[in-house]
Design an enzyme around this catalytic site. Structure first.
Site, PDB file in Angstrom:
ATOM      1  N   HIS A  84     -29.587 -14.594 -68.173  1.00  0.00           N
ATOM      2  CA  HIS A  84     -29.550 -14.875 -69.606  1.00  0.00           C
ATOM      3  C   HIS A  84     -29.800 -16.342 -69.923  1.00  0.00           C
ATOM      4  CE1 HIS A  84     -25.512 -16.731 -69.238  1.00  0.00           C
ATOM      5  NE2 HIS A  84     -25.341 -15.819 -68.282  1.00  0.00           N
ATOM      6  N   ASP A  85     -30.556 -16.559 -70.974  1.00  0.00           N
ATOM      7  CA  ASP A  85     -30.788 -17.883 -71.552  1.00  0.00           C
ATOM      8  C   ASP A  85     -31.625 -18.806 -70.671  1.00  0.00           C
ATOM      9  OD1 ASP A  85     -29.041 -17.539 -73.996  1.00  0.00           O
ATOM     10  OD2 ASP A  85     -27.540 -17.243 -72.420  1.00  0.00           O
TER      11      ASP A  85
ATOM     12  N   GLY B 285     -28.025 -18.235 -65.179  1.00  0.00           N
ATOM     13  CA  GLY B 285     -28.063 -18.428 -66.619  1.00  0.00           C
ATOM     14  C   GLY B 285     -28.292 -19.874 -67.018  1.00  0.00           C
TER      15      GLY B 285
END
Length: 269
Positions: A123-124, A141
């Site tokens: 994520h991200d 992440g």
């Protein structure tokens, strides 16, 4: 241009948006909020969900899991996104997660990337263009990966780490610090082992520019003075050289991770 082609065993949400020439192979699953631009191909057994957009000409191979919920306990169902660029190749069993509220709400992958089998993008993460990830690479992440970075097999990258453009990460490395642009890092834990000279030559960088970059590298990672002082000296001495200024700006930028340094015994190249 022909319309999309969907195999009869595939399940495609009625609200999914499919461009011209899209090919969805056997046993694929595509969610309602997915956008597949022109000529995207899902070979077979691909699962895509969430607010996911995939650029034109990207090809995704069997058992890839794209856009499903992040593996982050702080995620609470926010409408975050995953954006994958054009002409990417995503091989078997790759997993790529969308963003979270704590990281800007988006995971982004650039154009012309090759992500080999069983790699993971968390994520991200923000991935640049022309990035190559060999098998089993793990990008944690919030990482930021510049253009033209190459990862050897089974690398793992600590969350919030930055990897500068044109860097090379050797196989089996565990990277827990920022890697300068044009740098090369190897080891567990990884250390900076020089410049990615092979990559620079392959990409036709000017020979004199490479010589100046090597001189700046020796200055920045010498033993005398502080890193800040050496970076300031390099910035002034090579103020008209954009490769050196890339490195200087990268080091000067704020980050959650330390700059990866050469280990004792590794001479500056």
């Amino acid at each position: 241009m022909s319309g999309p082609s969907v195999h009869p065993t595939a399940i495609v949400g009625p609200l999914a948006r499919l461009g011209n020439g899209v090919k969805i192979g056997p046993y694929c699953i595509v969610g309602d909020d997915v956008v597949l631009h022109d000529n995207v191909e899902l070979v077979s057994h691909v699962s895509i969900d969430g607010n996911t957009e995939i650029g034109a000409g990207t090809q995704i191979y069997p058992f890839a899991s794209i856009g499903h919920k992040p593996q982050d306990l702080k995620y609470h169902g926010e409408a975050s996104r995953l954006i994958i660029g054009e002409r990417c190749t995503i091989r078997e069993s790759v997993t790529i997660n969308p963003g979270t509220e704590g990281g800007g709400m988006v995971t982004r992958i650039g154009n012309d990337c090759l992500i080999m089998a069983s790699a993971h993008v968390a994520h991200d993460a923000i991935i640049g263009n022309n990035v190559i990830m060999a098998n089993y690479v793990g990008i944690a992440g919030h990482c930021q990966i510049g253009d033209n970075v190459i990862f050897g097999g089974t690398c793992v990258i600590h969350q919030f780490t930055r990897i500068g453009s044109h860097a090379f990460i050797g196989a089996h490395s565990m990277v827990d610090g920022d890697v300068i642009p044009y740098g090369m890092a190897v080891g567990n834990r990884a250390s900076l082992t020089g410049l990615n000279l092979v990559g620079l030559k392959r990409r036709k960088f000017d020979r004199e520019a490479i010589h100046r970059l090597r001189a700046a590298y020796r200055l920045i990672f010498a033993s005398e003075g502080t890193l800040r002082e050496r970076v300031e000296d390099a910035a002034e001495l090579f103020k008209d050289d954009h490769l050196v200024q890339d490195v200087v700006s990268f080091i000067a930028a704020a980050s959650d991770r330390p700059i990866l340094m050469p280990r004792n015994g590794h001479s500056a190249e």
